[in-house]
Design an enzyme around this catalytic site. Sequence first.
Site, PDB file in Angstrom:
ATOM      1  N   ASP A 119       0.823  -1.213   0.000  1.00  0.00           N
ATOM      2  CA  ASP A 119       0.000   0.000   0.000  1.00  0.00           C
ATOM      3  C   ASP A 119       0.856   1.262   0.000  1.00  0.00           C
ATOM      4  OD1 ASP A 119      -2.350   1.508   0.085  1.00  0.00           O
ATOM      5  OD2 ASP A 119      -2.294   1.624   2.266  1.00  0.00           O
ATOM      6  N   GLU A 150       3.855  -7.929   7.298  1.00  0.00           N
ATOM      7  CA  GLU A 150       2.526  -8.483   7.038  1.00  0.00           C
ATOM      8  C   GLU A 150       2.517  -9.653   6.060  1.00  0.00           C
ATOM      9  OE1 GLU A 150      -0.192  -5.304   6.089  1.00  0.00           O
ATOM     10  OE2 GLU A 150      -0.248  -4.622   8.171  1.00  0.00           O
ATOM     11  N   TYR A 164     -10.446  -0.831  10.243  1.00  0.00           N
ATOM     12  CA  TYR A 164     -10.811  -1.934   9.348  1.00  0.00           C
ATOM     13  C   TYR A 164     -11.649  -2.984  10.074  1.00  0.00           C
ATOM     14  CZ  TYR A 164      -7.198   0.009   6.273  1.00  0.00           C
ATOM     15  OH  TYR A 164      -6.437   0.831   5.488  1.00  0.00           O
ATOM     16  N   TYR A 210      -5.695  -2.597  13.346  1.00  0.00           N
ATOM     17  CA  TYR A 210      -6.577  -1.479  12.994  1.00  0.00           C
ATOM     18  C   TYR A 210      -7.981  -1.692  13.544  1.00  0.00           C
ATOM     19  CZ  TYR A 210      -2.798   0.157  10.089  1.00  0.00           C
ATOM     20  OH  TYR A 210      -1.583   0.616   9.654  1.00  0.00           O
ATOM     21  N   ASN A 228       0.642  -5.159  13.621  1.00  0.00           N
ATOM     22  CA  ASN A 228      -0.054  -4.089  12.912  1.00  0.00           C
ATOM     23  C   ASN A 228      -1.552  -4.323  13.091  1.00  0.00           C
ATOM     24  OD1 ASN A 228       2.520  -3.468  12.050  1.00  0.00           O
ATOM     25  ND2 ASN A 228       2.200  -4.109   9.935  1.00  0.00           N
ATOM     26  N   GLU A 235       1.960  -0.700  13.889  1.00  0.00           N
ATOM     27  CA  GLU A 235       1.001   0.078  13.101  1.00  0.00           C
ATOM     28  C   GLU A 235      -0.319   0.127  13.845  1.00  0.00           C
ATOM     29  OE1 GLU A 235       0.394  -0.860   8.991  1.00  0.00           O
ATOM     30  OE2 GLU A 235       2.516  -1.293   8.609  1.00  0.00           O
ATOM     31  N   TRP A 244       0.860   4.485  12.794  1.00  0.00           N
ATOM     32  CA  TRP A 244       0.826   4.498  11.330  1.00  0.00           C
ATOM     33  C   TRP A 244      -0.057   5.652  10.899  1.00  0.00           C
ATOM     34  CZ3 TRP A 244       3.985   2.223   8.164  1.00  0.00           C
ATOM     35  CH2 TRP A 244       3.708   2.231   6.787  1.00  0.00           C
TER      36      TRP A 244
END
Length: 587
Positions: free
Chosen positions: A160, A408, A467, A463, A461, A499, A544
């Site tokens: 990304d 990842e 997400y 979210y 990482n 992250e 992040w």
Amino acid sequence: MLRPQNSPTRELVNLDGLWRFALDDDAGPEPWTGVLRTDLEAPVPASYNDVFADDAIRDHVGWVWYQRTVRVPRGWAGERVRVRIDAATHEGRVYVDGSLVAEHVGGYTPFEADVTDLVEPGGEFRLTIGVNNELTPTTIPPGFTTTTDDGRRKQLYRHDFYNYAGLARSVWLYSVPAVSVEDVTVVSGLDGTTGVVEYEVAAGAAVRVRLLDAEGATVAEREGASGELRVPDARLWRPGAAYLYELVAEVVEDGAVVDSYSQPVGIRTVEVRGTELLINGEPFYFKGFGKHEDTAVRGKGHDPAYMVHDFRLMDWCGANSFRTSHYPYAEEVLDYADRHGIVVIDETAAVGLNLAIGGGMRTGAVERTFGEDGFGKATREAHAQAIRELIQRDKNHPSVVMWCITNEPASFEDGARDYFAPLVDLTRELDATRPVTYANLVFATFETDTIADLFDVICLNRYYGWYNDTGDLASAEAHLEAELRGWEARFGKPLVMTEYGADTLAGLHSVNAQLWTEDFQTALLETYHRVFDRVPAVIGEQVWNFADFQTMAGVFRVDGNKKGVFTRDRRPKAAARVLRKRWRGQD
């Protein structure tokens, strides 16, 4: 491969500036055989994609060509002459006049060629550098190409951030004596209050070394290509309080110094003990960012003004560390970190080893990531070479405290352990003094991950709230804490959140917890911080991202990734002050 430097026996010429530039389609056959037929000029260092305001150049897949005329200083008679390219993204070929002198695959580490027999002191030569930006299943990072109905080639990849390409770092011409220092390795340690510096110098003749303090006084010296230097009451390299010694390695023939090379040395130790990472025997807590080498127009081009400004903004926030996500950064960045006591997690370009995601999102793919139908032995060998080159380049930086060998990956899949176990072993074989880590993806939970036990530190990482549990910070807090406690209980290793964050449009506000607002970004960070403070195994937080950055085209990315605490032009969002208050205790 030593970084070139000016010394009493060495000289270097910087070849940055404007070079003739052409796409392969426009350059004609064998463009290295004559003057490049083009009206375009490209800056070095810089990515070429955004410079020309031309879609055909921005989206080009394949080779491009840089060319300029170089004059060799007339005083270099009797010296060896070398050309060094700090990086060519992702493959490079170097020609002196019509002769191929170097080839290299890997977009973020240097390569060079000895051109002594092809040039004359005081004379000129034509230097042509080809750069290929194509990513394949056997490159690091990997990618794929497709062809459109009208015959255009398109590059696809799983990471990304935008696939900027070109000569993003400096190009050098430099001289070394006929008999010279070819490599220096230093490893520091402590014996009580005495600093211990083990060294090894590769050279073709007798060697002597001196260790100088910051004032230039000799504090230890020894003859021999390898050995140990001891410094009573040594001043240590510490986070936030860097102190550097200087190792001077000299090649001696018939009592005369024929070559001299200087290597900065920071005396410090790094170890993992239980759920702690210790620097000089003291627990260290990572506060900082994942970053990118990314600015408008320049792309990934190294810019010293942006570099200094970014470091000062990190200091303003109270950050003490960063991860070189997702590739080795320019050497100048690590030099600055060495001098200023900033701690670095140094990462290879092995991002995208996961067919289940693309650009940070699920793809719905069902293909196996690892194996000959996905990323197999050839990919792993390219990955191993990337690790070798990273450690060879950065082994002497005291700021580097961990090697991160991938970001990842599909570590929940069959085949992941067979792929990664040899790479972890290789990393430890090359450098037994630093912990080894990787950045884990949320699909690989503490129950399903197959490789975490191989590593010294587990980086995560996550979210939640973005997400996962989108917009629901209460659920995000509960699920994040449950997962962190699961990792802590199963593995008993230090955990670093490398992250976490939320996309945020600068200037967008709401009284509600509305996605994309600055208010939601700050609330999400504060949610994570509460959890970190409750889980003892968490030894660090790296948001992040430091700044917004460019990504590939996609309907879920409007002008790039907006998770930055700063905008792409480095204006602070409200989250920057939240971090400043937490990390510095200042509003």
